[in-house]
Design a protein around this motif. Structure first.
Motif, PDB file in Angstrom:
ATOM      1  N   GLY A 231       0.818  -1.202   0.000  1.00 36.83           N
ATOM      2  CA  GLY A 231       0.000   0.000   0.000  1.00 36.83           C
ATOM      3  C   GLY A 231       0.854   1.256   0.000  1.00 36.83           C
ATOM      4  O   GLY A 231       1.971   1.273  -0.504  1.00 36.83           O
ATOM      5  N   THR A 232       0.328   2.307   0.598  1.00 35.57           N
ATOM      6  CA  THR A 232       0.986   3.619   0.574  1.00 35.57           C
ATOM      7  C   THR A 232       1.459   4.012   1.969  1.00 35.57           C
ATOM      8  O   THR A 232       0.730   3.855   2.950  1.00 35.57           O
ATOM      9  N   VAL A 233       2.690   4.514   2.037  1.00 35.34           N
ATOM     10  CA  VAL A 233       3.233   5.050   3.286  1.00 35.34           C
ATOM     11  C   VAL A 233       3.686   6.488   3.046  1.00 35.34           C
ATOM     12  O   VAL A 233       3.931   6.895   1.916  1.00 35.34           O
ATOM     13  N   HIS A 234       3.812   7.259   4.124  1.00 35.82           N
ATOM     14  CA  HIS A 234       4.142   8.678   4.019  1.00 35.82           C
ATOM     15  C   HIS A 234       5.240   9.034   5.017  1.00 35.82           C
ATOM     16  O   HIS A 234       5.370   8.409   6.074  1.00 35.82           O
ATOM     17  N   ALA A 235       6.010  10.064   4.690  1.00 34.01           N
ATOM     18  CA  ALA A 235       7.029  10.582   5.598  1.00 34.01           C
ATOM     19  C   ALA A 235       6.419  11.659   6.484  1.00 34.01           C
ATOM     20  O   ALA A 235       5.704  12.538   6.008  1.00 34.01           O
ATOM     21  N   ILE A 236       6.689  11.594   7.798  1.00 32.15           N
ATOM     22  CA  ILE A 236       6.188  12.586   8.754  1.00 32.15           C
ATOM     23  C   ILE A 236       7.326  13.018   9.667  1.00 32.15           C
ATOM     24  O   ILE A 236       8.410  12.429   9.662  1.00 32.15           O
ATOM     25  N   ALA A 237       7.076  14.045  10.469  1.00 37.59           N
ATOM     26  CA  ALA A 237       8.073  14.510  11.439  1.00 37.59           C
ATOM     27  C   ALA A 237       8.192  13.518  12.591  1.00 37.59           C
ATOM     28  O   ALA A 237       7.206  12.900  13.006  1.00 37.59           O
ATOM     29  N   ASP A 238       9.400  13.351  13.108  1.00 38.55           N
ATOM     30  CA  ASP A 238       9.623  12.413  14.208  1.00 38.55           C
ATOM     31  C   ASP A 238       9.377  13.078  15.557  1.00 38.55           C
ATOM     32  O   ASP A 238       8.898  14.219  15.628  1.00 38.55           O
ATOM     33  N   ARG A 239       9.708  12.401  16.634  1.00 41.94           N
ATOM     34  CA  ARG A 239       9.425  12.884  17.985  1.00 41.94           C
ATOM     35  C   ARG A 239      10.248  14.108  18.355  1.00 41.94           C
ATOM     36  O   ARG A 239       9.943  14.789  19.348  1.00 41.94           O
ATOM     37  N   PHE A 240      11.305  14.403  17.579  1.00 41.01           N
ATOM     38  CA  PHE A 240      12.120  15.591  17.827  1.00 41.01           C
ATOM     39  C   PHE A 240      11.718  16.747  16.914  1.00 41.01           C
ATOM     40  O   PHE A 240      12.348  17.796  16.936  1.00 41.01           O
ATOM     41  N   GLY A 241      10.689  16.522  16.084  1.00 43.03           N
ATOM     42  CA  GLY A 241      10.225  17.565  15.181  1.00 43.03           C
ATOM     43  C   GLY A 241      10.957  17.616  13.853  1.00 43.03           C
ATOM     44  O   GLY A 241      10.704  18.522  13.054  1.00 43.03           O
TER      45      GLY A 241
END
Length: 449
Positions: A48-58
């Protein structure tokens, strides 16, 4: 009797400050949409589809999220014979958002029964388990964790560790404010029923955002879990570059991964090169080398902050065996007896590095890139190239397949910021090369549409 009690107390005190932590069997930093296991160099399957997001440190693009329609990662577990007892621990960071239901990981047997997993339901934590009858037929079930092990602090990143031991299952949840709780279940999984593990969306149940997912081939203790949390609240697994404060020279030819390997008064780390997955080691004498295993104190390092600890961006890096610091001496990286000079200080803060490079440009006219980000953006189905040069340069971007065949070549004139999206529809491993008047960058990119 009093002296015996004091001796026992002293022993327990020493244990609490001397915790060894093994390296994981599987380790997925989940930097954006990169599914690579850095222990083996193999990639998980992307479904399926995955996305990049900000981690726990921003930091943007340094963690992963999954499409609600069926995005997940899958990888095989080490085979276990029927009836063989096996201990394992899963650790990861999960983002608890506004959704009332979010799955972290799961595993099915060959018949499609959900036998293992963890999710957030409302503000409670829920484990997927199963039961067997006298004929060894399986019956999937779910088990609530205790009331105080919850997500009531609201949205944010939570640290989770689940230790499957021979005595049962231990569940640890640490909230964004640092409160850790432990739950126990008598559940014992039969690993021979579970050929693979999946991280992400489960049969229409949306997934939590995930970061730094690891599998250990033993049941970690509560003390080891606490050490990991302490470490990973300070550093993500990576990858990060280490730059010398005095010279702005990078440690090694690539960025690094940081593995916490224990606590002995201070946290200890193994430093792994991103390019070849070897570990930085201190040879006899002053030299440094790279080795495939962490076998002794020579491959363990202490990072000591030398700036304001609230920033935590500049460190000395001391070897646990030799007691010497990593230093840059006239362009040669080696070990030196500890001193207070900038040649023994290393930065993992990108903004500090950019400022240092700009200053270096004024003094030495060097024009290495200030910043580079090259990765596959799953949501956009594009390879993204972002390079910030210290001054205007002519540059080329080349994309080749793993056999070296050139697929794309783009030219740019007089640019300080090179920003380009490249459509690469076929799944596979690609090499992205950026060549300019003064530098050459090679990066391996995993494409999973």
């Amino acid at each position: 009797m009093k002296y015996i009690m004091l001796l026992i107390a002293l022993c327990f005190s020493m244990i609490s400050y001397c915790q060894e932590v093994p390296l994981p069997e599987w380790c997925f930093p989940l930097n954006g949409t990169n599914p690579e296991d850095i222990m083996s160099g193999r990639g998980a399957n992307v479904n399926g589809t995955v996305h990049a997001i900000a981690d726990r440190f921003g930091a943007k693009g340094r963690a992963i999220s999954f499409d609600a329609k069926g995005g997940y990662l899958s990888f095989p577990l080490t085979a276990v014979a029927d009836g063989e007892r096996k201990e394992r621990t899963f650790t990861y960071w999960m983002y608890a958002g506004k959704e009332s239901l979010a799955q972290a990981f799961w595993a099915k047997d060959k018949a499609g029964n959900i036998l293992l997993g963890m999710s957030k339901k409302g503000s409670r934590a829920l484990l997927n388990i199963y039961h067997t009858d006298g004929r060894q037929n399986v019956s999937p079930d779910q088990q609530w964790m205790w009331d105080d092990s919850n997500f009531e602090e609201g949205e944010g990143w939570y640290f989770v560790a689940i230790a499957y031991s021979e005595s049962g299952t231990h569940f640890y949840l640490t909230t964004p404010k640092g409160k850790m709780t432990e739950c126990y279940s008598a559940f014992l999984p039969d690993w021979s029923l579970l050929p693979s593990l999946c991280v992400g969306t489960l049969d229409g149940i949306p997934a939590a955002g995930m970061d730094d997912f690891k599998v250990y081939d033993e049941a970690l203790s509560k003390e080891q879990v606490e050490v990991l949390y302490q470490s990973e609240s300070r550093f993500s697994v990576g990858d990060k570059a280490l730059f010398n404060v005095g010279s702005n020279v990078r440690l090694g030819a690539s960025t690094c991964y940081f593995h916490c390997v224990g606590l002995q008064e201070t946290l200890r780390y193994a430093v792994q090169n991103q390019s070849d997955l070897l570990f930085v080691s201190a040879d006899a004498g002053y030299a440094l080398s790279a080795v495939p295993e962490v076998e002794s104190e020579h491959q363990k390092w202490i990072f000591t902050p030398v700036k304001d600890t609230a920033e935590g961006s500049v460190f000395t890096i001391t070897n646990c065996a030799t007691g010497m610091n990593i230093a840059d001496v006239q362009g040669s990286i080696c070990q030196q007896v500890a001193d207070a000079t900038d040649s023994q200080k290393w930065s993992v803060n990108r903004s500090d590095y950019i400022a240092g490079k700009a200053n270096e440009l004024k003094q030495n006219k060097r024009t290495q890139p200030l910043l580079e980000e090259i990765y596959f953006d799953k949501s956009a189905k594009r390879i993204r190239v972002y390079v910030q040069f210290a001054e205007a340069e002519n540059a080329k971007v080349k994309v080749s397949d793993i056999q070296g065949r050139l697929l794309h070549e783009l030219s740019f004139s007089n640019v300080t910021l090179l920003e380009k999206d490249i459509k690469q529809p076929a799944d596979g491993i690609y090499v992205v090369t950026v060549e300019s008047d003064n530098c050459r960058i090679n990066r391996k990119v995993f494409v999973n549409n």
